[in-house]
Design a protein around this motif. Structure first.
Motif, PDB file in Angstrom:
ATOM      1  N   ILE A 144      -0.225  15.089   4.257  1.00 15.81           N
ATOM      2  CA  ILE A 144      -1.360  14.496   3.482  1.00 15.81           C
ATOM      3  C   ILE A 144      -0.217  14.310   1.811  1.00 15.81           C
ATOM      4  N   VAL A 145      -1.225  13.307   1.411  1.00 12.10           N
ATOM      5  CA  VAL A 145       0.035  12.765   0.180  1.00 12.10           C
ATOM      6  C   VAL A 145      -1.199  12.826  -0.833  1.00 12.10           C
ATOM      7  N   GLY A 146      -1.615  13.564  -1.712  1.00 12.89           N
ATOM      8  CA  GLY A 146      -2.370  13.278  -2.987  1.00 12.89           C
ATOM      9  C   GLY A 146      -1.915  12.040  -3.637  1.00 12.89           C
ATOM     10  N   LEU A 147      -2.993  10.875  -3.779  1.00  7.33           N
ATOM     11  CA  LEU A 147      -2.680  10.000  -5.307  1.00  7.33           C
ATOM     12  C   LEU A 147      -3.543  10.480  -6.581  1.00  7.33           C
ATOM     13  N   LEU A 148      -3.090  11.147  -7.141  1.00 12.15           N
ATOM     14  CA  LEU A 148      -3.276  10.977  -8.171  1.00 12.15           C
ATOM     15  C   LEU A 148      -3.710   9.936  -9.229  1.00 12.15           C
ATOM     16  N   GLY A 149      -4.105   9.197 -10.202  1.00  7.89           N
ATOM     17  CA  GLY A 149      -4.045   9.055 -11.077  1.00  7.89           C
ATOM     18  C   GLY A 149      -5.333   9.075 -12.000  1.00  7.89           C
ATOM     19  N   PRO A 150      -5.380   8.291 -13.040  1.00 13.27           N
ATOM     20  CA  PRO A 150      -6.531   8.728 -14.270  1.00 13.27           C
ATOM     21  C   PRO A 150      -7.039   7.285 -13.515  1.00 13.27           C
ATOM     22  N   ASN A 151      -8.266   7.028 -14.119  1.00 15.73           N
ATOM     23  CA  ASN A 151      -9.130   5.320 -14.330  1.00 15.73           C
ATOM     24  C   ASN A 151      -8.213   4.255 -14.153  1.00 15.73           C
ATOM     25  N   GLY A 152      -7.932   3.019 -13.410  1.00 16.82           N
ATOM     26  CA  GLY A 152      -6.752   1.687 -14.180  1.00 16.82           C
ATOM     27  C   GLY A 152      -5.147   2.466 -13.644  1.00 16.82           C
ATOM     28  N   ALA A 153      -5.396   3.422 -12.498  1.00 17.21           N
ATOM     29  CA  ALA A 153      -3.812   3.523 -12.768  1.00 17.21           C
ATOM     30  C   ALA A 153      -3.672   3.232 -11.535  1.00 17.21           C
ATOM     31  N   GLY A 154      -3.955   2.342 -10.787  1.00 21.08           N
ATOM     32  CA  GLY A 154      -3.294   1.961  -9.215  1.00 21.08           C
ATOM     33  C   GLY A 154      -3.747   2.260  -8.382  1.00 21.08           C
ATOM     34  N   LYS A 155      -4.605   3.865  -8.648  1.00 23.30           N
ATOM     35  CA  LYS A 155      -5.239   4.087  -6.810  1.00 23.30           C
ATOM     36  C   LYS A 155      -5.537   3.388  -5.599  1.00 23.30           C
ATOM     37  N   SER A 156      -6.565   2.442  -6.181  1.00 24.90           N
ATOM     38  CA  SER A 156      -7.404   1.913  -4.813  1.00 24.90           C
ATOM     39  C   SER A 156      -6.586   0.696  -4.843  1.00 24.90           C
ATOM     40  N   THR A 157      -6.086  -0.303  -6.093  1.00 25.92           N
ATOM     41  CA  THR A 157      -4.871  -0.853  -5.295  1.00 25.92           C
ATOM     42  C   THR A 157      -4.430  -0.579  -4.891  1.00 25.92           C
ATOM     43  N   MET A 158      -3.691   0.558  -5.143  1.00 31.64           N
ATOM     44  CA  MET A 158      -2.095   1.274  -3.510  1.00 31.64           C
ATOM     45  C   MET A 158      -2.946   1.181  -2.106  1.00 31.64           C
ATOM     46  N   LEU A 159      -4.615   1.483  -1.715  1.00 34.57           N
ATOM     47  CA  LEU A 159      -5.155   1.620  -1.174  1.00 34.57           C
ATOM     48  C   LEU A 159      -5.621  -0.072  -0.659  1.00 34.57           C
ATOM     49  N   SER A 160      -5.998  -0.499  -1.248  1.00 35.30           N
ATOM     50  CA  SER A 160      -6.562  -1.819  -0.944  1.00 35.30           C
ATOM     51  C   SER A 160      -5.357  -2.791  -0.807  1.00 35.30           C
ATOM     52  N   ILE A 161      -4.123  -2.442  -1.077  1.00 36.52           N
ATOM     53  CA  ILE A 161      -3.056  -2.894  -0.471  1.00 36.52           C
ATOM     54  C   ILE A 161      -2.374  -2.800   1.470  1.00 36.52           C
ATOM     55  N   LEU A 162      -2.721  -1.313   1.514  1.00 35.69           N
ATOM     56  CA  LEU A 162      -2.055  -0.433   2.648  1.00 35.69           C
ATOM     57  C   LEU A 162      -3.170  -0.905   3.496  1.00 35.69           C
ATOM     58  N   ALA A 163      -4.647  -0.852   2.705  1.00 38.77           N
ATOM     59  CA  ALA A 163      -5.794  -1.337   3.698  1.00 38.77           C
ATOM     60  C   ALA A 163      -5.259  -2.651   4.264  1.00 38.77           C
ATOM     61  N   THR A 164      -4.482  -3.631   3.781  1.00 45.75           N
ATOM     62  CA  THR A 164      -4.914  -4.624   3.586  1.00 45.75           C
ATOM     63  C   THR A 164      -5.252  -5.778   3.163  1.00 45.75           C
ATOM     64  N   LEU A 165      -6.300  -5.351   1.974  1.00 46.94           N
ATOM     65  CA  LEU A 165      -7.490  -6.084   1.788  1.00 46.94           C
ATOM     66  C   LEU A 165      -6.595  -7.167   0.467  1.00 46.94           C
ATOM     67  N   LEU A 166      -5.026  -6.462  -0.125  1.00 43.91           N
ATOM     68  CA  LEU A 166      -4.817  -7.048  -1.114  1.00 43.91           C
ATOM     69  C   LEU A 166      -3.220  -6.566  -0.290  1.00 43.91           C
ATOM     70  N   VAL A 167      -2.885  -8.290  -1.344  1.00 47.38           N
ATOM     71  CA  VAL A 167      -1.547  -8.321  -1.023  1.00 47.38           C
ATOM     72  C   VAL A 167      -1.019  -7.735  -2.064  1.00 47.38           C
ATOM     73  N   ALA A 168       0.477  -7.385  -1.992  1.00 51.46           N
ATOM     74  CA  ALA A 168       1.485  -6.842  -3.249  1.00 51.46           C
ATOM     75  C   ALA A 168       2.231  -8.387  -3.528  1.00 51.46           C
ATOM     76  N   ASP A 169       2.188  -8.576  -5.309  1.00 53.36           N
ATOM     77  CA  ASP A 169       3.083  -9.663  -5.517  1.00 53.36           C
ATOM     78  C   ASP A 169       4.706  -8.949  -5.551  1.00 53.36           C
ATOM     79  N   ALA A 170       4.844  -8.202  -5.631  1.00 49.17           N
ATOM     80  CA  ALA A 170       6.119  -7.666  -5.224  1.00 49.17           C
ATOM     81  C   ALA A 170       6.359  -6.650  -4.312  1.00 49.17           C
ATOM     82  N   GLY A 171       7.705  -6.038  -4.344  1.00 46.93           N
ATOM     83  CA  GLY A 171       7.870  -4.797  -3.520  1.00 46.93           C
ATOM     84  C   GLY A 171       7.539  -4.533  -1.370  1.00 46.93           C
ATOM     85  N   THR A 172       8.091  -3.972  -1.382  1.00 43.54           N
ATOM     86  CA  THR A 172       7.294  -3.795   0.126  1.00 43.54           C
ATOM     87  C   THR A 172       6.216  -2.780   0.055  1.00 43.54           C
ATOM     88  N   ALA A 173       5.691  -2.660   1.303  1.00 41.01           N
ATOM     89  CA  ALA A 173       5.138  -1.857   2.243  1.00 41.01           C
ATOM     90  C   ALA A 173       4.860  -1.717   3.364  1.00 41.01           C
TER      91      ALA A 173
END
Lengths: 332, 553
Positions: free
Chosen positions: A46-75
């Motif tokens: 279990i890894v906790g993903l912490l951060g204030p609003n706008g930190a990128g948590k939801s974006t990260m989850l969305s990319i991992l859930a295939t809802l968004l596509v990253a511009d660069a990097g690998t997942a």
């Protein structure tokens, strides 16, 4: 010996990592939501993903859930690289969004059965999955009630259940306990624990430091699209070089140099009869109390605050509001 | 994919079934609005349906004669009119002025008498120009009643004329027959007269001859007898004459004696009257001989000649040259000029207002239902987070979208069929000669409406934006497309513009099938246009919705 064990554990984790993120970048209209994020989540971890609003948590989850596509990097999720193997990832991932993403007029069982079918489970498998999920979240007795009658905590539990029907290898949780009662939260924690024990890699996004500290083996602290810190809670606290603090309330205002004769302490200020003292070690607390008494302070209240994840959080991200950096603002 | 699609469709249908407000909106609200609109807009079509409030028509019969009675009876059968007798023209005028009625009929005094005397007369219709539809309808109905009366009078006159002509024709035939009989009788009489005359002449000649013979015989006998009697009679005369001659001679002797005796005075004696000299020989004549001489014996001595009798010529019979009894003149009443409205498709000229309103408001509520079902449904899913959750699942996102569209398509189809069934059962709407043909435009408009719901979902930024934006567009589409009133009421440019709306094509098909009573072929083009609209909306909706949905964090 300890070093060797750590290296082996690290290697095993890398081999078994269900989520591997390397240099992930995502921009919204030029605004950086993720600026090269790297971390991994091992199976059963279990890894906790912490951060204030706008930190990128939801974006990260969305990319991992295939809802968004990253511009660069690998997942890579469950061994499948995104975005090419999105469909395979969807089969492996369970998403528990921040919203209670269920149909309010359907019953709990109907919601679960529907999402089970959408996960590709057949009739019998879906039924078994529904029963299993209901049992896990403790809603067996309310399965046939429409969701709109449910309390917030019950909805949150159902929300979790909808994401685990297909026994995902990777579970993405986006603040799953927001607004829930303590009992429901405990049930959710227990369920998450059980899933992790069953081998699921869980990325748990939360604002709540206490639950991150309690649930997560490791913490990834995001701030402004970057990994501000990563590691266990203790490692983060240590890395932040935070020390325990002693808070005193006295009958009278203490004089200016009342701590001059005590080593290993530093006065941090205070207001009136309240004094805050940073202590290098809790062993010096009796000495501090004696000094206060000697100074005629007459201690009425005493509180020892050990450095926590929250302290690390505020230390690393500051206390400024991040309203303008919320996902909605970032999106658009 | 199919399992996911089925599950999603079932879910959407279940969601709808649990949404009482939507169910009411889909099923009850259209019926209520159709009912209200049907009754309130019925005047547009001049035929308030059963149960609707009829136009009040005050009738002031100042004539009090047959005309007024006939008009009232003629209008009594009109459902669209409620006759309200009033005392006089002022009362009628007052009811129009106070808005109770849009028109009032006045039958002026003497109208019946003038009419029945063959003089022209007029009725008076007070009108409120504001209520032009009511005036037009009532005026038309009064004209129809008046026309029916005129037709009835014309029919009666025509019947009487026909009877008279028939009688005249019968009399002419009788006359001709009698003429022929008379002519024949006259001819026969002439012939009989000629024969009678001939016989009379013959008999007369015979009688003449016989009479002459008889007379001659009688005359001979009479002459014989006369000779005898003459001789007998002449004998004393002869004797007297002989005595007379004797005496004459004695008188001459006496005179000579006298004269001798008068001596000298003999000269003074006047000469005695000279006695007639007896014809010589008469004294010697034998009476028998004299009788023989006077009446010669034998027939030859008697020339009996009866006058020749001639029968008067028979009266000349008049030449019976009877004039032919004139054929009854082809006197026909001048034909009345009818304006017969014939629907080119054989449909009745007067339609049930619900034939327009049921499809019109069904389409309106179909669009509104799609606004709620598709647009708000998708936005609800977006707001609930279920859409995001579904996107993170293995089932294709298209399945989720298609399922919702399919579910709403099925619901929309059921809604339309249900509303048409209610319209048929409750309001008696026409389903045309081929009711199943209605399925074509219905499927077309449901498809277009479903896809339009997707367009709205893709356009609206939030749930709150759907209703104002969607309802404005839908209300405009429905109104301009002829869902609420016949599109023919709209100006030409608007009708042209309306061709860009699916509602126009749907209503065209419904009007063709239900009102014009046309067949399936009439619905093909509109259905094709509806499908084209639907396809365009679907494409646009997918692009917009995908962009708006996938663009979200």
């Amino acid at each position: 010996m300890l070093w060797t064990r750590r290296v082996v554990a690290s290697i095993l984790s890398a081999v078994q990592a269900a989520i591997v993120v390397e240099g992930l970048v995502k921009r919204y209209a030029g605004r950086v939501a993720l600026g090269g994020v790297t971390f991994d989540v091992g199976s059963g971890e279990i890894v906790g993903l912490l951060g204030p609003n706008g930190a990128g948590k939801s974006t990260m989850l969305s990319i991992l859930a295939t809802l968004l596509v990253a511009d660069a990097g690998t997942a890579t999720v469950a061994g499948h690289r995104l975005p090419d193997a999105a469909r395979a990832v969807r089969r492996a991932v369970g998403l528990v969004p921040q919203q209670t993403a269920v149909y309010p007029t359907l019953t709990a069982a109907e919601n679960l059965r529907f999402f089970a079918r959408m996960q590709g489970l057949g009739g019998a498998a879906a039924t078994a999955a529904v029963q299993r999920a209901l049992a896990l979240i403790g809603l067996e007795g309310r399965a046939d009630e429409p969701v709109w009658r449910f309390s917030g905590g019950m909805r949150r539990r159902l929300n979790l259940a909808c994401g685990i029907l297909h026994e995902p290898r990777v579970l993405l949780l986006d603040e799953p306990t927001v607004g829930v009662d303590p009992q429901s939260r405990e049930r959710i924690f227990a369920a998450v624990d059980e899933l992790a024990r069953a081998g699921a890699a869980i990325l748990y996004s939360t604002h709540d430091m206490e639950e991150a500290e309690r649930l997560a083996r490791r913490i990834v602290l995001l701030d402004r699209g970057q990994v501000a810190a990563a590691g266990t809670a203790a490692e983060l606290v240590a890395a932040a070089r935070l020390t325990p603090r002693l808070r005193l309330r006295t009958a009278r205002v203490l004089p200016e140099h009342w701590l001059a004769n005590v080593d290993g302490v530093r006065a941090l200020g205070g207001t009136g009869t309240e004094a805050v003292v940073e202590v290098a070690d809790t062993a010096v607390v009796p000495a501090v109390l004696r000094a206060a008494a000697d100074a005629g302070g007459d201690v009425r209240e005493l509180a020892l605050h050990r450095p926590s994840l929250a302290d690390v959080f505020f230390t690393l991200t500051g206390h400024a509001l991040r309203d303008d950096e919320s996902p909605a603002a970032a999106a658009g | 994919m199919l399992a996911a699609l089925g599950a999603a469709i079932a879910k959407d249908l279940r969601l709808l079934a649990r949404d009482r407000a939507s169910l009411v909106f889909l099923a009850l609200a259209p019926v209520v609005v159709i009912t209200v609109a049907g009754f309130s807009l019925a005047g547009l079509f001049g035929a308030p349906p059963g149960g609707a409030r009829a136009y009040v028509l005050p009738v002031a019969d100042e004539d009090g004669g047959r005309l007024g009675r006939a008009l009232r009876e003629g209008l009594a059968g009109e459902q669209a009119i409620e006759i309200r007798p009033v005392a006089g023209s002022e009362a009628a005028r007052a009811l129009v002025r106070d808005g109770t009625a849009g028109a009032a009929l006045v039958i002026p005094p003497g109208a019946s008498a003038a009419l029945w005397a063959g003089r022209p007369t007029s009725l008076l219709l007070y009108t409120d120009p504001v209520k032009y539809l009511e005036v037009a309808n009532v005026g038309a109905l009064v004209q129809e009643a008046r026309h029916r009366l005129e037709e009835a009078a014309r029919a009666r006159a025509g019947h009487r004329l026909a009877v008279t002509r028939h009688q005249a024709r019968a009399a002419r035939l009788r006359f001709a027959r009698s003429s022929r009989i008379l002519r024949r009788e006259l001819d026969r009489l002439g012939a009989e007269l000629a024969a009678a005359r001939s016989e009379g002449a013959r008999q007369l000649a015979a009688a003449h001859a016989e009479t002459e013979a008889t007379v001659r015989a009688a005359a001979a006998r009479q002459a014989g007898a006369l000779r005898v009697r003459l001789a007998a009679e002449l004998a004393p005369l002869h004797q007297f004459l002989a005595q007379l001659a004797e005496r004459q001679r004695a008188f001459a002797a006496w005179l000579t004696d006298v004269k001798a005796r008068a001596g000298r005075f003999a000269d003074r004696l006047p000469p005695p009257p000279e006695p007639p000299a007896l014809p010589s020989g008469i004294l010697t004549l034998d009476p028998n001989a004299l009788a023989e001489r006077l009446l010669p014996p034998g027939d030859t001595s008697l020339d009996v000649r009866l006058p020749r009798l001639e029968l008067a010529p028979p009266p000349s019979l008049p030449a019976l040259d009877l004039p032919a009894f004139p054929e009854a003149p082809p006197a026909r009443l001048p034909g009345s000029l009818h304006l017969e409205q014939v629907s080119v498709t054989g449909a009745p000229s007067r339609l049930n207002a619900f034939d327009q309103n049921v499809p019109g408001f069904s389409v309106t509520f179909l669009l509104l239902g799609m606004l709620l079902g598709v647009s708000l449904g998708l936005l609800d899913e977006r707001d609930w987070g279920t859409l995001e959750r579904l996107r993170a699942m293995p089932a294709p996102f298209a399945a989720t979208l298609v399922a919702k569209l399919v579910a709403r398509f099925v619901v929309g189809l059921a809604q339309m069929i249900g509303l048409f069934a209610i319209g048929r059962v409750v309001f008696g709407v026409s389903l045309g000669p081929e009711p199943w043909a209605l399925l074509l435009p219905t499927a077309g408009i449901v498809f277009a409406a479903t896809a339009f719901g997707l367009v709205v979902a893709g356009t609206a930024r939030s749930r709150d934006a759907v209703l104002p934006v969607g309802s404005i567009v839908i209300v405009t589409m429905a109104a301009v497309g002829g869902c609420w009133w016949p599109i023919e009421l709209e100006p030409g440019w608007m009708r042209q513009a309306a061709l860009a709306l699916p509602t126009t094509w749907a209503m065209r098909a419904y009007n063709d099938l239900m009102i014009r009573r046309e067949h399936l072929a009439a619905a093909l083009e509109p259905t094709a246009m509806l499908v084209a609209h639907g396809a365009a909306y679907l494409l646009l909706g997918l692009v917009l919705f995908r962009r708006r949905t996938l663009g979200r964090v």
